[in-house]
Design an enzyme around this catalytic site. Sequence first.
Site, PDB file in Angstrom:
ATOM      1  N   GLY A  11       0.630  -1.338   0.125  1.00 28.44           N
ATOM      2  CA  GLY A  11      -0.063  -0.100  -0.181  1.00 28.44           C
ATOM      3  C   GLY A  11       0.566   1.524  -0.243  1.00 28.44           C
ATOM      4  N   TYR A 141     -15.122   3.008   7.130  1.00 25.43           N
ATOM      5  CA  TYR A 141     -13.373   2.671   7.712  1.00 25.43           C
ATOM      6  C   TYR A 141     -13.490   3.769   8.857  1.00 25.43           C
ATOM      7  CZ  TYR A 141      -9.012   4.362   7.121  1.00 25.43           C
ATOM      8  OH  TYR A 141      -7.214   5.634   7.436  1.00 25.43           O
TER       9      TYR A 141
HETATM   10  N1  SER Z   1      -5.884   9.453   3.620  1.00 26.76           N
HETATM   11  C1  SER Z   1      -6.929   8.689   4.666  1.00 26.76           C
HETATM   12  C2  SER Z   1      -8.010   8.625   3.527  1.00 26.76           C
HETATM   13  O1  SER Z   1      -8.343   9.860   2.921  1.00 26.76           O
HETATM   14  C3  SER Z   1      -7.308   8.962   5.751  1.00 26.76           C
HETATM   15  O2  SER Z   1      -6.967   8.503   6.939  1.00 26.76           O
HETATM   16  O3  SER Z   1      -9.276   7.498   3.754  1.00 26.76           O
END
Ligand code: SER
Length: 316
Positions: A11, A141
Amino acid sequence: MTKILVTGALGQIGTELAGELAARYGKSSVLISDVRKPQSFAGELEFVGLDVTNPDAIGSIIAEHGITDIFHMAAILSASGEKNPALAYRVNSDGTFNILEEARKAGVRKVMIPSTIGVFGAETPRINTPDITVLRPTTMYGITKVNAELLALYYRDRYALDVRGLRFPGIISYLTPPSAGTTDYAVDIFYHAVQGKDYQCYLKKDTALPMMYMPDALHSLVKLFEAKGDKLRHCLEYNVSAYSFTPEEIYGEIREVYPEFRITYEPDFRQKIAETWPASLDSHFAREDWGFAPEYDLKHTVQDMIQNLRKILVHQ
Ligand code: SER
């Protein structure tokens, strides 16, 4: 003897973190893993296929490779998570539980788990957001990362497992293009500028978000990993960021180098997500407890990004 397992090593952060850990502790001390197959890593660092939703696979890898520490980077980010919430739940919540449980059973020394500004929600104070505050995220998330933060505390307090982490803001980097987050416009915009293309931004021009450059993100993770445990007042709840900016502000910085560069704004579902996240973070706990000290300001980040992307995109 140190043997570090990195999950999600292909990633955006995992790719560069693996290199940083290898440079620091030696190549043979790092085992990289991902659910996908590697391309660029082939031959450089030892790789093993790992789906973190499979606890037995985690347990076997820990035992077979004598894993002493884990950097658990595998996650489905905010924008991808909204496209497939069930997958986000399995990877982020079940995956984190599996890592903690297998680490506990095997007596792993330290587990590093990054958290995110995604844990915050519309009821969180948006300016200078403190570490300990209202956590009512609206994305899958965010929900799974709040779960990860609470699980980390549980494993620390109940089993004395050394679990550490920090809440990353948007991370700007050039090596592995991110494609799954709400903050990723701040990377895409550079790719477009350097390639001479116009950019259509999916956030409104005045949406401020906290951000940080990759070298500072990597140093922060390593610094926290090496910090003395008795100094740490938090588990994963350390806010970190180097600066905040809006799309209009970063556009202005890039235009100093590319005056012809054009941007248009076409907000999509990610605008709604961004509006529930902080505009700026209070990082004083991270500074005091383990010496968080980002080196790159916005100007320096922009210069370095453009210089490196030119090498990759223009001179290839
Ligand atoms: N970079 C991540 C996102 O935009 C946030 O932690 O999902």
